[in-house]
Design a protein around this motif. Structure first.
Motif, mmCIF file in Angstrom:
data_model
loop_
_atom_site.group_PDB
_atom_site.id
_atom_site.type_symbol
_atom_site.label_atom_id
_atom_site.label_comp_id
_atom_site.label_asym_id
_atom_site.label_seq_id
_atom_site.Cartn_x
_atom_site.Cartn_y
_atom_site.Cartn_z
ATOM 1 N N VAL A 20 -60.976 18.063 3.586
ATOM 2 C CA VAL A 20 -60.998 18.441 4.888
ATOM 3 C C VAL A 20 -62.340 19.301 5.176
ATOM 4 C CG1 VAL A 20 -59.817 19.312 6.890
ATOM 5 C CG2 VAL A 20 -58.611 17.908 5.382
ATOM 6 N N ALA A 21 -62.403 20.276 4.396
ATOM 7 C CA ALA A 21 -63.373 21.189 4.487
ATOM 8 C C ALA A 21 -64.739 20.522 4.117
ATOM 9 C CB ALA A 21 -63.091 22.612 3.728
ATOM 10 N N GLU A 22 -64.792 19.785 3.118
ATOM 11 C CA GLU A 22 -66.272 19.274 2.654
ATOM 12 C C GLU A 22 -66.525 18.148 3.914
ATOM 13 O OE1 GLU A 22 -64.926 17.410 -1.063
ATOM 14 O OE2 GLU A 22 -65.123 19.133 -1.842
ATOM 15 N N HIS A 23 -65.564 17.900 4.729
ATOM 16 C CA HIS A 23 -66.202 16.729 5.730
ATOM 17 C C HIS A 23 -66.508 17.953 7.158
ATOM 18 C CE1 HIS A 23 -65.302 12.542 4.683
ATOM 19 N NE2 HIS A 23 -64.689 13.268 3.577
ATOM 20 N N GLY A 24 -66.542 19.086 6.723
ATOM 21 C CA GLY A 24 -67.083 19.928 7.768
ATOM 22 C C GLY A 24 -66.018 20.268 8.920
#
Length: 123
Positions: free
Chosen positions: A88-92
Motif C-alpha cells: 500500500v505504501a509503495e503505491h503512494g
C-alpha cells in the motif's frame, strides 16, 4: 436455507488501471475482464475465481468521494499484514488506523479517489 456469497462489488474510480495494479499486487488477484460498460464508460474486473471488484470509470467519475456516502469501506483479508502494508505504501498511499482486536490485526487506507479500504489478517 440457501447460502450465498458476495460475487462482486462495482465501484467508481478515476483510474481503473492504477486501482487494478494495487489490487493485483496487494491480493494476488488477476484481471478477469475489461471492456466498455453497457451505457457509457468502461470497467476492469480484478479478482479471484468466484469474486471480484469491478473498477468502473467514465467521464462523469470525478473521484473525491466522501466516506460513508454511501460506502463506509471495503475489507480484504491477507496472509501477511506487514507485507500488505508495504505494498500500500509503495503505491503512494498512507496506511492508518492500525489495530489488533478479535478477530484479527488490521489497518485502513484511502485510495486516490477517497475510497476507504480495510486490510485484515487473521494469522
Amino acid at each position: 436455507m440457501a447460502k450465498g456469497r458476495l460475487e462482486h462489488a462495482n465501484i467508481s474510480v478515476t483510474d481503473p488501471e492504477r486501482s487494478a495494479a494495487l489490487l493485483t499486487e496487494l491480493l494476488g488477484w488477476e484481471e478477469r475482464w475489461r471492456g466498455p460498460s453497457l451505457k457509457y464508460g468502461r470497467s476492469v474486473h480484478i479478482g479471484a475465481e468466484h469474486d471480484y471488484i469491478a473498477l468502473y470509470t467514465g467521464d462523469h467519475v470525478k473521484g473525491e468521494f466522501a466516506k460513508g456516502q454511501p460506502l463506509n469501506h471495503i475489507a480484504f483479508t491477507v496472509d501477511d499484514l506487514d507485507a500488505a502494508e508495504k505494498i500500500v505504501a509503495e503505491h503512494g498511499l498512507e496506511p492508518f488506523g492500525h489495530d489488533d482486536y478479535e478477530p484479527g490485526r488490521r489497518f485502513y487506507f484511502f485510495d486516490w479517489d477517497g475510497i476507504e479500504f480495510e486490510v485484515i489478517s487473521y494469522e
